[in-house]
Design a protein around this motif. Structure first.
Motif, short mmCIF file in Angstrom:
data_model
loop_
_atom_site.label_atom_id
_atom_site.label_comp_id
_atom_site.label_asym_id
_atom_site.label_seq_id
_atom_site.Cartn_x
_atom_site.Cartn_y
_atom_site.Cartn_z
N ASP A 95 0.62 -1.42 0.21
CA ASP A 95 -0.13 -0.29 -0.11
C ASP A 95 0.90 1.23 0.22
O ASP A 95 0.54 2.48 -0.64
N PHE A 96 2.28 1.12 0.90
CA PHE A 96 2.72 2.56 0.48
C PHE A 96 4.54 2.01 1.09
O PHE A 96 4.59 1.12 1.54
N ILE A 97 5.35 2.82 1.23
CA ILE A 97 6.62 3.16 1.45
C ILE A 97 6.93 4.42 1.91
O ILE A 97 6.72 4.95 1.70
N ILE A 98 7.43 3.93 2.83
CA ILE A 98 8.18 5.21 3.53
C ILE A 98 10.09 5.28 3.21
O ILE A 98 10.68 3.95 3.08
N THR A 99 9.86 6.55 2.83
CA THR A 99 11.51 6.50 2.56
C THR A 99 12.42 7.21 3.33
O THR A 99 11.76 8.14 4.61
N SER A 100 13.52 6.78 3.83
CA SER A 100 14.76 7.82 4.38
C SER A 100 16.08 7.52 4.54
O SER A 100 16.02 7.03 3.28
N LEU A 101 16.52 9.46 4.74
CA LEU A 101 17.75 9.04 4.50
C LEU A 101 18.45 8.94 3.20
O LEU A 101 18.73 7.86 3.29
N GLY A 102 17.71 10.15 2.62
CA GLY A 102 18.62 9.85 0.71
C GLY A 102 17.46 10.91 0.83
O GLY A 102 15.94 11.54 0.53
N ASN A 103 17.60 10.74 -1.35
CA ASN A 103 16.83 11.21 -2.53
C ASN A 103 15.95 10.54 -2.69
O ASN A 103 16.04 9.10 -3.48
N PRO A 104 14.58 10.54 -3.11
CA PRO A 104 13.42 9.65 -2.96
C PRO A 104 12.92 9.16 -4.15
O PRO A 104 12.08 8.42 -4.58
N GLN A 105 13.58 9.99 -5.55
CA GLN A 105 12.65 10.25 -6.59
C GLN A 105 12.55 9.37 -6.96
O GLN A 105 11.45 8.79 -7.76
N ASP A 106 13.51 8.12 -7.03
CA ASP A 106 13.56 6.52 -8.45
C ASP A 106 11.94 5.98 -7.20
O ASP A 106 11.57 5.53 -8.32
N THR A 107 11.86 5.69 -5.85
CA THR A 107 11.37 5.26 -5.30
C THR A 107 10.34 5.78 -5.81
O THR A 107 8.82 5.16 -5.74
N ILE A 108 9.61 7.32 -5.61
CA ILE A 108 8.83 7.75 -6.16
C ILE A 108 8.41 7.61 -7.36
O ILE A 108 6.98 6.87 -7.84
N ASN A 109 9.09 7.49 -8.27
CA ASN A 109 8.52 7.33 -9.95
C ASN A 109 8.28 5.40 -9.69
O ASN A 109 7.27 5.65 -10.35
N CYS A 120 7.78 10.58 2.71
CA CYS A 120 8.75 10.56 2.83
C CYS A 120 9.21 11.05 4.83
O CYS A 120 8.21 12.46 4.86
N ASP A 121 10.08 10.58 4.67
CA ASP A 121 10.94 11.56 6.31
C ASP A 121 11.87 12.23 5.72
O ASP A 121 12.49 12.61 5.53
N VAL A 122 11.25 13.66 6.68
CA VAL A 122 11.89 14.53 6.98
C VAL A 122 11.71 14.98 8.13
O VAL A 122 11.32 14.62 9.48
N THR A 123 12.35 16.14 8.41
CA THR A 123 13.47 16.22 9.75
C THR A 123 12.56 18.46 9.84
O THR A 123 13.17 18.74 10.75
N ASP A 124 12.93 19.04 8.69
CA ASP A 124 12.52 20.07 8.72
C ASP A 124 11.66 20.69 7.03
O ASP A 124 11.68 19.91 6.57
N LEU A 125 11.28 21.72 7.23
CA LEU A 125 10.78 22.54 6.27
C LEU A 125 11.46 22.00 4.29
O LEU A 125 11.19 22.34 3.97
N HIS A 126 13.02 22.76 4.44
CA HIS A 126 13.65 22.52 3.71
C HIS A 126 13.48 20.68 3.08
O HIS A 126 13.39 21.26 1.64
N PHE A 127 13.37 20.20 3.10
CA PHE A 127 13.51 18.71 3.30
C PHE A 127 11.71 17.95 2.83
O PHE A 127 11.42 17.50 2.21
#
Length: 314
Positions: A95-109, A120-127
């Motif tokens: 149903d879903f994937i949670i990404t951590s520690l990197g660029n999730p572009q390939d996973t999303i595509n 996607c895991d994020v810790t601030d607004l920038h990410f």
């Protein structure tokens, strides 16, 4: 209880049983789904791609209406298994994937191409803005009360910062050990929560009874940050063994970390050594107890089935 998260995953309650290294397994996620929430397992909990494939198939067989399951992927270059794991997950489906520690572009595509949602895991607004622009379906806001590798901002500050500046749903991760905590996070503007540490002390968790009991016996004040596991600060229970070995990197690691060429390798070695020690502590009877947990164990009073933990949260 209807939120954007319950609508995204077609679940009864806006709760994700967080992916926990060494802890999460098929039995836990199956019971989570039966209880009306989503469950997630780190793909790295499986040594081989065949084991990962078998887990996906078992979860598909166990899935019930009102429940949902997914997998967590470490998407940076240090995870040499990443591409194979993503391929298997997309082939088998979830149903879903949670990404951590990197660029999730390939996973999303790749995930979107087969109808899998990506958080996607994020810790601030920038990410958070970055992953929104990449097409993420939601942001997992990892705050400074999370277990394991946590963020720097308080739950309230991070949730409000994100909800004011991004349009995708925000799921709060960290600081949830009871129903009142969930109500608080939703009140701040989150569309759901990711809950990990309370589920360590579940009957279904695949760790030792000592680890589970430690989550009962210790409390929020016993959680400390250590650099001795992965090279990146990580929250653990302050057992006598942790006190003995200390929580800071060694002088040699600190010195080598200053060298840009060597820093990557030092982190990889520290991660390998630390993960093996953590695995031994979680899976075997050993005095070398390095148990990862977050301050939300404050509300853990006994070892219970997953369904009872969900009942206490809802």
């Amino acid at each position: 209880m209807t939120t954007k998260l319950t609508q995204l995953l077609q679940i009864k309650y806006p709760i994700i049983q967080a992916p926990m290294f060494l802890v999460s397994n098929v039995a836990m996620v199956t019971e989570a789904m039966k209880s009306g929430i989503a469950g997630c397992i780190p793909a790295l909990n499986y040594r081989t791609l065949d084991e990962l494939r078998d887990a996906i198939r078992a979860l598909k067989e166990n899935k019930v209406e009102g429940g949902s399951f997914g997998f967590n992927l470490i998407v940076n270059k240090s995870n040499v298994k990443y591409k194979g794991q993503l391929e298997v997950i997309c082939e088998e489906g979830c149903d879903f994937i949670i990404t951590s520690l990197g660029n999730p572009q390939d996973t999303i595509n790749q995930a979107h191409a087969v109808g899998i949602k990506v958080f996607c895991d994020v810790t601030d607004l920038h990410f958070a803005k970055k992953v929104e622009n990449l097409g993420a379906d939601a942001a997992i806001a990892v705050n400074n009360e999370a277990g394991g590798h946590r963020g720097n901002l308080s739950p309230q500050e991070l949730i409000k910062q994100l909800t004011q500046h991004i349009s995708i749903p925000v799921i709060s991760a960290g600081g949830v050990g009871c129903k009142a905590d969930i109500d608080k996070m939703l009140g701040y503007g989150a569309e759901g929560v990711s809950v990990g540490s309370p589920f360590i002390a579940s009957i279904e968790a695949g760790v030792t009874d000592d680890y589970k009991q430690a989550c009962v016996d210790y409390n929020a004040n016993d959680i400390v940050m250590t650099e001795r596991i992965s090279g990146t600060p990580c929250t653990v229970i302050n057992t006598p063994y942790v006190q003995k070995i200390g929580t800071k990197a060694t002088w040699l690691e600190r010195m080598l970390n200053k060298n840009k060429k060597l820093k990557k390798w030092v982190k990889m070695i520290r991660f390998s050594i630390g993960m093996k020690a953590t695995e031994n502590a979680a899976k075997k009877a050993t005095y070398k107890t390095v148990w990862v947990a977050g301050p939300s164990i404050e509300h853990t009073k006994e070892i219970l089935p997953v369904r009872d933990i969900v009942a206490l949260l809802t």
